[in-house]
Design a protein around this motif. Sequence first.
Motif, mmCIF file in Angstrom:
data_model
loop_
_atom_site.group_PDB
_atom_site.id
_atom_site.type_symbol
_atom_site.label_atom_id
_atom_site.label_comp_id
_atom_site.label_asym_id
_atom_site.label_seq_id
_atom_site.Cartn_x
_atom_site.Cartn_y
_atom_site.Cartn_z
ATOM 1 N N THR A 152 0.853 -1.183 0.000
ATOM 2 C CA THR A 152 0.000 0.000 0.000
ATOM 3 C C THR A 152 0.889 1.234 0.000
ATOM 4 N N SER A 153 0.270 2.410 -0.031
ATOM 5 C CA SER A 153 1.063 3.645 -0.029
ATOM 6 C C SER A 153 0.240 4.802 0.488
ATOM 7 N N VAL A 154 0.938 5.855 0.850
ATOM 8 C CA VAL A 154 0.275 7.139 1.072
ATOM 9 C C VAL A 154 -0.171 7.686 -0.281
ATOM 10 N N ASP A 155 -1.035 8.701 -0.259
ATOM 11 C CA ASP A 155 -1.363 9.416 -1.495
ATOM 12 C C ASP A 155 -0.226 10.382 -1.810
ATOM 13 N N ARG A 156 0.199 10.406 -3.065
ATOM 14 C CA ARG A 156 1.275 11.313 -3.481
ATOM 15 C C ARG A 156 0.770 12.226 -4.594
ATOM 16 N N ASP A 157 -0.190 13.088 -4.238
ATOM 17 C CA ASP A 157 -0.735 14.031 -5.212
ATOM 18 C C ASP A 157 0.292 15.082 -5.618
ATOM 19 N N ASP A 158 1.423 15.129 -4.893
ATOM 20 C CA ASP A 158 2.489 16.076 -5.228
ATOM 21 C C ASP A 158 3.301 15.626 -6.437
ATOM 22 N N LEU A 159 3.200 14.355 -6.801
ATOM 23 C CA LEU A 159 3.997 13.809 -7.898
ATOM 24 C C LEU A 159 3.182 13.764 -9.183
ATOM 25 N N LYS A 160 3.828 14.096 -10.287
ATOM 26 C CA LYS A 160 3.149 14.105 -11.580
ATOM 27 C C LYS A 160 2.577 12.732 -11.911
ATOM 28 N N ASP A 161 3.304 11.682 -11.531
ATOM 29 C CA ASP A 161 2.853 10.317 -11.833
ATOM 30 C C ASP A 161 2.078 9.711 -10.673
ATOM 31 N N GLY A 162 1.816 10.499 -9.617
ATOM 32 C CA GLY A 162 1.079 10.006 -8.461
ATOM 33 C C GLY A 162 1.772 8.873 -7.717
#
Length: 289
Positions: free
Chosen positions: A110-120
């Motif tokens: 699983t992962s955190v949400d990475r809305d900061d990254l272009k590729d998520g």
Amino acid sequence: MANESLVLPQRTKKPKWLRVKLPVGKKYTELRGLVDKYKLNTICTSGSCPNMGECWGEGTATFMILGNVCTRSCGFCGVKTGRPDTVEWDEPEKVARSIKLMNIKHAVITSVDRDDLKDGGSIIWSETVQAIRRANPNTTLETLIPDFQGNNKLIDRIIAVHPEVVSHNMETVKRLTREVRIQAKYDRSLGVLKYLKDNGMRTKSGIMLGLGESENEVIQTMTDLRNVGLDIITIGQYLQPTKKHLPVKQFITPDQFKKYEELGLEMGFMYVESGALVRSSYKAHKHAS
């Protein structure tokens, strides 16, 4: 649901069916030693999962990638919110080595949400699955993914590496989604699950109860999930991580959880895990076969 759940007075104690047994057993002790010795990052330990001993005894463990700081601020989640660290591009190999060291038969990623990254974060997701496959060819995989903001091109990276199960959690009913999952959208999550199913994935989702939802709303959510072809559903009791998080409004009784299990099987779900201590990864090894 009022007739089948325990509505809380203030500061009430947890009911007896929420008492957690301490994890025991030779396999648990062995894996706990490895996790501590090599500082392996499992959600099982960092999230103090009530099912850790049982899952580890069955050769299942959950790993979180892309750091431990999330770009979203869900009202139920104990993960820190803020500006995440930079991506560690060697993380896929680290996770693969951890799984090999622990001799894991079924891994949930699983992962955190990475809305900061272009590729998520989808590139690291893809590379992690591939690294695990190379190092652990007999290990089955479940990927518990974020919604990637509904971007199908990013979701395609998960589909391309074809984990045995792809999971994305609805978490709650439609009416409570804005409060519980502040930056998420109910219909977007349904769309993600439908897209995954339409592209040949075995799909899974989980919801938490006790946030003030009605029985009819739970059944409607289950119906919505089945209508997009969902294969596996987990239903558990929400527990408040800290005083800053949403309060528990109801403790759902074992009888009510059993009722949802029976309803889910009647609806045609392949697997229904429904109980107070059920979490997303509970019995996950079974869902891959």
